[in-house]
Scaffold this motif. Structure first.
Motif, PDB file in Angstrom:
ATOM      1  N   GLN A 517     -14.927  -4.692   0.435  1.00 61.83           N
ATOM      2  CA  GLN A 517     -13.902  -4.362  -0.524  1.00 61.83           C
ATOM      3  C   GLN A 517     -12.412  -4.848   0.238  1.00 61.83           C
ATOM      4  N   MET A 518     -12.615  -5.249   1.309  1.00 64.17           N
ATOM      5  CA  MET A 518     -11.445  -5.490   2.288  1.00 64.17           C
ATOM      6  C   MET A 518     -10.509  -6.419   1.526  1.00 64.17           C
ATOM      7  N   PHE A 519     -10.897  -7.450   0.823  1.00 64.76           N
ATOM      8  CA  PHE A 519     -10.087  -8.305  -0.009  1.00 64.76           C
ATOM      9  C   PHE A 519      -9.766  -7.850  -1.595  1.00 64.76           C
ATOM     10  N   ASN A 520     -10.314  -6.697  -1.673  1.00 61.98           N
ATOM     11  CA  ASN A 520      -9.926  -6.189  -3.387  1.00 61.98           C
ATOM     12  C   ASN A 520      -8.492  -5.840  -3.367  1.00 61.98           C
ATOM     13  N   LYS A 521      -7.596  -6.573  -3.724  1.00 64.41           N
ATOM     14  CA  LYS A 521      -6.280  -6.403  -3.845  1.00 64.41           C
ATOM     15  C   LYS A 521      -6.069  -4.993  -4.854  1.00 64.41           C
ATOM     16  N   ALA A 522      -6.704  -5.013  -6.016  1.00 66.56           N
ATOM     17  CA  ALA A 522      -6.394  -4.043  -6.850  1.00 66.56           C
ATOM     18  C   ALA A 522      -6.733  -2.569  -6.367  1.00 66.56           C
ATOM     19  N   LEU A 523      -7.742  -2.607  -5.629  1.00 63.70           N
ATOM     20  CA  LEU A 523      -8.007  -1.164  -4.888  1.00 63.70           C
ATOM     21  C   LEU A 523      -7.228  -0.850  -3.704  1.00 63.70           C
ATOM     22  N   LEU A 524      -6.695  -2.039  -3.103  1.00 67.77           N
ATOM     23  CA  LEU A 524      -5.661  -1.598  -1.920  1.00 67.77           C
ATOM     24  C   LEU A 524      -4.363  -1.065  -2.527  1.00 67.77           C
ATOM     25  N   THR A 525      -4.036  -1.725  -3.503  1.00 69.16           N
ATOM     26  CA  THR A 525      -2.814  -1.207  -4.085  1.00 69.16           C
ATOM     27  C   THR A 525      -2.833  -0.024  -4.696  1.00 69.16           C
ATOM     28  N   ALA A 526      -4.033   0.286  -5.281  1.00 71.65           N
ATOM     29  CA  ALA A 526      -4.108   1.645  -6.003  1.00 71.65           C
ATOM     30  C   ALA A 526      -4.130   2.615  -4.948  1.00 71.65           C
ATOM     31  N   LEU A 527      -4.769   2.388  -3.773  1.00 72.77           N
ATOM     32  CA  LEU A 527      -4.849   3.420  -2.655  1.00 72.77           C
ATOM     33  C   LEU A 527      -3.223   3.502  -1.866  1.00 72.77           C
ATOM     34  N   GLY A 528      -3.040   2.539  -1.981  1.00 73.27           N
ATOM     35  CA  GLY A 528      -1.529   2.440  -1.445  1.00 73.27           C
ATOM     36  C   GLY A 528      -0.473   3.218  -2.188  1.00 73.27           C
ATOM     37  N   SER A 529      -0.824   3.365  -3.491  1.00 68.70           N
ATOM     38  CA  SER A 529       0.129   4.171  -4.266  1.00 68.70           C
ATOM     39  C   SER A 529      -0.199   5.823  -4.225  1.00 68.70           C
ATOM     40  N   SER A 530      -1.447   6.030  -3.713  1.00 62.99           N
ATOM     41  CA  SER A 530      -1.868   7.500  -3.588  1.00 62.99           C
ATOM     42  C   SER A 530      -1.374   8.380  -2.332  1.00 62.99           C
ATOM     43  N   SER A 531      -1.628   9.292  -2.241  1.00 61.64           N
ATOM     44  CA  SER A 531      -1.243  10.140  -1.029  1.00 61.64           C
ATOM     45  C   SER A 531      -2.263  10.444  -0.091  1.00 61.64           C
ATOM     46  N   LEU A 532      -3.361  10.039  -0.170  1.00 60.95           N
ATOM     47  CA  LEU A 532      -4.623  10.467   0.716  1.00 60.95           C
ATOM     48  C   LEU A 532      -4.496   9.488   1.765  1.00 60.95           C
ATOM     49  N   PRO A 533      -4.856   9.952   3.123  1.00 59.99           N
ATOM     50  CA  PRO A 533      -5.128   8.892   4.254  1.00 59.99           C
ATOM     51  C   PRO A 533      -6.402   8.035   4.021  1.00 59.99           C
ATOM     52  N   VAL A 534      -6.292   6.704   4.516  1.00 56.58           N
ATOM     53  CA  VAL A 534      -7.209   5.767   4.161  1.00 56.58           C
ATOM     54  C   VAL A 534      -7.758   4.927   5.330  1.00 56.58           C
ATOM     55  N   LEU A 535      -9.142   4.772   5.448  1.00 53.08           N
ATOM     56  CA  LEU A 535      -9.686   4.039   6.610  1.00 53.08           C
ATOM     57  C   LEU A 535      -9.895   2.479   5.960  1.00 53.08           C
ATOM     58  N   LEU A 536      -9.217   1.449   6.693  1.00 56.46           N
ATOM     59  CA  LEU A 536      -9.546  -0.050   6.109  1.00 56.46           C
ATOM     60  C   LEU A 536     -10.808  -0.440   6.870  1.00 56.46           C
ATOM     61  N   GLU A 537     -12.009  -0.673   6.718  1.00 60.97           N
ATOM     62  CA  GLU A 537     -13.008  -1.331   7.320  1.00 60.97           C
ATOM     63  C   GLU A 537     -12.789  -2.745   7.289  1.00 60.97           C
ATOM     64  N   ARG A 538     -13.094  -3.338   8.472  1.00 58.47           N
ATOM     65  CA  ARG A 538     -12.993  -4.829   8.802  1.00 58.47           C
ATOM     66  C   ARG A 538     -14.059  -5.511   8.012  1.00 58.47           C
ATOM     67  N   ASN A 539     -13.918  -6.622   6.977  1.00 57.03           N
ATOM     68  CA  ASN A 539     -14.926  -7.456   6.642  1.00 57.03           C
ATOM     69  C   ASN A 539     -15.661  -8.209   7.574  1.00 57.03           C
ATOM     70  N   THR A 540     -17.104  -8.158   7.493  1.00 60.48           N
ATOM     71  CA  THR A 540     -17.985  -8.541   8.579  1.00 60.48           C
ATOM     72  C   THR A 540     -17.677 -10.169   8.985  1.00 60.48           C
ATOM     73  N   MET A 541     -16.998 -11.019   8.088  1.00 63.72           N
ATOM     74  CA  MET A 541     -16.621 -12.409   7.947  1.00 63.72           C
ATOM     75  C   MET A 541     -15.208 -12.323   8.175  1.00 63.72           C
ATOM     76  N   ALA A 542     -14.466 -11.285   8.325  1.00 63.48           N
ATOM     77  CA  ALA A 542     -12.741 -11.744   8.345  1.00 63.48           C
ATOM     78  C   ALA A 542     -12.283 -11.824   9.700  1.00 63.48           C
ATOM     79  N   THR A 543     -11.126 -12.411   9.632  1.00 70.42           N
ATOM     80  CA  THR A 543     -10.390 -12.823  11.095  1.00 70.42           C
ATOM     81  C   THR A 543      -9.324 -11.608  10.990  1.00 70.42           C
ATOM     82  N   GLU A 544      -8.810 -11.483  12.097  1.00 73.16           N
ATOM     83  CA  GLU A 544      -7.919 -10.392  12.556  1.00 73.16           C
ATOM     84  C   GLU A 544      -6.666 -10.553  11.550  1.00 73.16           C
ATOM     85  N   ALA A 545      -6.191 -11.821  11.172  1.00 70.50           N
ATOM     86  CA  ALA A 545      -4.993 -12.068  10.466  1.00 70.50           C
ATOM     87  C   ALA A 545      -5.453 -11.646   8.987  1.00 70.50           C
TER      88      ALA A 545
END
Length: 644
Positions: A517-545
């Motif tokens: 779900q690393m590329f799921n912009k809607a999910l990232l935005t929703a969590l960014g608007s919350s107050s809970l700490p979040v761990l963002l796991e790297r996609n197995t095919m994703a670059t550092e960038a």
């Protein structure tokens, strides 16, 4: 607020789409056979790897434009391409051997209907559009005798397994038979808990199984210690006993085998080792011809002279003719102590000039040599894309591209390292955290003792993943989080979609965005608007960038409590495995103020060395499998805390 659609309506839409997909896959398979007919006319190779690379690169790009990550697209199309290749090979093989073409074949295999041998035989015949008359046998010798006597056209013999290795009885049998190997097939061995329809897991008290599946599912059985084990001579016998029993009994077997007995899978994926495959050889009375455009294997048995370097000399013959040896096995020669018979699989067509010349040279140097058969290879290696083709930048990354000074994740934006607080646990530059991870399916009522043991071993938090991303059982979630709280462990819950936030935030100390779900912009935005700490796991095919670009989407929404989680990248030579990218750990720490933890729960090798290396390279924490040996984990954590 917009009313959510009814579950039944959504399921009807999914069913309709599934029907369309099956229809399209059937049409695609039909077209692949037409391609084989074309290749038959002008003798072109089965595979065109250049075209496959172009196809896959285009599909990856189109998939990402529609929110599909590269690994998902590649996994799907590698399976489709493999099916196409095998069907084309089967068609051309049949055209090259018209005398062997029958509408109905008698096939001998080990055991009864429902065993893995039966499934291998039936799939082999289905691919060739042949009706199978099955003959169950009680031993490998009986299979060979049934084919030799003419009562069966084919015999199926398991030759090797990815877990248990070579099957020596079959290699010994091949020394003394005149049968020819005419094919091979490989099947996945997937162990399920099979019971009568409408049975519940809570009903099961007795479990029937062959000793081999019992040993392969030992971890699952340890978690269900109340089950009484009853050993059977085969998986088919185990399923037969369940059919004759009541709803308190179950068996270990395949889902397909269970369906033959009217049984349903209560749980699947029981094996300790998730990648478990068995290769079968197909034997017949007469050898076959393999068309030159079909990738072929030739199997030999050979005895060398009793002198130093005799085996090496024979192998050098293969090297001289550029013939790859894919398997070498040795077995004692009956009646001749201390002498070995060697079995070789080579990637070559027996009819080729290089193979014929190599055989002539081997006959001059070997004491005994015999060709067991030449047959189409069913090992279809996935076409690999170049690194640059995999790293097509998604729209989410492009839309958030900024100068390094403006990027909120960068050290130019914030020179000091960030510390994130998860309940009572701090993760950051000066605070090392130990986390355990397990799927929610592994939760059971007596889990509290295990949670307490994890806390005493040095763990501070538990990551709970959910393989069934479409269902959240709040009753189980509530019990699990209560037990974690009593044990003093923070609860970190995986989240797959924005609408789950309202439920999960009631139970979680932090949330995990899984790599898929690393590329799921809607999910990232929703969590960014919350107050809970979040761990963002790297996609197995994703670059550092790409990883940092997803972090930027989250940070831009306002929430600054973000931990990056490196769980491993995909190894295309071993697609079932993940390799932790320690180079990225160093690079990301140098460019970003965000804490980075390393997840070794998916890693199968060198976990201790990787953990120590990650700690030395500045990781802010470690994630281990919650069901691994707790004493081993405790020892490792003690060493890490001492190093810190």
């Amino acid at each position: 607020m917009k009313k959510a659609p009814q579950l039944n309506q959504l399921r009807e839409l999914i069913t309709s789409l599934d029907n369309e997909l099956l229809s399209l896959l059937a049409k695609r398979r039909h077209l692949s056979i037409e391609v084989a007919r074309s290749k038959e006319a002008d003798i072109r190779p089965i595979r065109d790897t250049l075209r496959e690379k172009e196809l896959l690169a285009r599909l990856v790009q189109q998939g990402r434009a529609q929110g599909l990550d590269a690994h998902y697209v590649l996994s799907l199309y590698h399976t489709i391409i493999e099916d196409s290749v095998l069907n084309q090979q089967a068609y051309l093989q049949g055209q090259a051997n018209p005398n062997s073409q029958k509408q109905r074949m008698a096939v001998a295999y080990l055991g009864a209907r429902g065993t893995y041998s039966y499934l291998a035989a039936s799939r082999y015949c289905q691919r060739r559009q042949v009706e199978m008359h099955d003959i169950g046998c009680s031993s490998f010798d009986e299979i060979a005798q049934t084919v030799e006597s003419g009562h069966a056209d084919y015999g199926f013999l398991p030759i090797e397994n990815t877990s248990s290795g070579s099957i020596n009885e079959v290699f010994d049998l091949l020394q003394h038979t005149n049968l020819a190997i005419v094919g091979e097939t490989t099947i996945d061995v997937g162990h399920c808990l099979l019971a009568k329809p409408d049975s519940l897991m809570s009903d099961i008290q007795t479990l029937y199984a062959h000793p081999q599946p019992i040993s392969q599912c030992s971890q699952y059985l340890a978690r269900h210690g109340h089950l009484k084990l009853q050993y059977c001579s085969s998986s088919a016998e185990a399923m037969e006993k369940v059919l004759q029993g009541d709803r308190s009994v179950a068996a270990i077997g395949s889902a397909e085998g269970g369906a033959l007995y009217g049984l349903e899978a209560l749980e699947s994926g029981l094996a300790n080792q998730k990648v478990n495959r068995t290769r079968f050889i197909v034997v017949a009375r007469k050898p076959i011809d393999v068309p030159e455009q079909v990738p072929a294997k030739t199997t030999l048995i050979m005895a060398t002279g009793q002198k130093p370097g005799a085996l090496v000399d024979t192998l050098l013959v293969l090297k001289a003719h550029n013939i790859n040896m894919s398997k070498l096995e040795s077995r004692p020669i009956t009646g001749t102590p201390w002498e070995e018979m060697f079995y070789l699989d080579v990637d070559a067509n027996l009819a080729s000039a290089s193979m014929q010349q190599a055989l002539k040279e081997l006959e001059r140097s070997a004491r005994f040599i015999k060709v067991l058969g030449c047959y189409a290879s069913e090992t279809v290696k996935p076409t690999q894309l170049e690194h640059g083709q995999l790293l097509i930048e998604p729209e989410s990354s492009k839309s958030t591209k900024q100068t390094p000074r403006d990027a909120r994740h960068s050290r130019q934006f914030k020179p000091s390292s960030t510390e994130v607080q998860l309940g009572q646990t701090l993760i950051g530059e000066q605070h090392y955290a130990a986390l355990a991870q397990m799927p929610i399916e592994w939760f059971h009522e007596s889990f509290s003792a295990h949670a307490t043991a994890l806390k005493e071993a040095g763990f501070q938090a538990m990551i709970i993943t959910n393989n069934d991303s479409h269902a959240i059982d709040e009753s189980i979630l509530s019990k699990l989080c209560q037990q974690l709280e009593l044990a003093g462990l923070e609860a970190i819950l995986a989240i797959e979609q924005p609408q789950d936030l309202s439920v999960l935030q009631s139970y979680a100390n932090a949330l995990l965005v899984p790599g898929k779900q690393m590329f799921n912009k809607a999910l990232l935005t929703a969590l960014g608007s919350s107050s809970l700490p979040v761990l963002l796991e790297r996609n197995t095919m994703a670059t550092e960038a790409e990883w940092l670009a997803s972090a930027e989407i989250f940070l831009q929404a306002g929430n600054q409590q973000l931990v990056l989680c490196e769980s491993g990248v995909r190894n295309f030579n071993h697609p079932e495995a993940l390799e932790v990218d320690l180079t990225s750990l160093v690079n990301v720490r140098a460019t970003s103020h965000l804490p980075v933890i390393v997840n070794l729960s998916y890693s199968k090798h060198n976990a201790e060395a990787m953990a120590l290396a990650a700690s030395k390279l500045g990781a802010s924490g470690l994630v281990l499998n919650a069901l691994e040996d707790i004493e081993v984990s405790q020892s490792l954590l003690a060493e890490l805390y001492q190093a810190e």
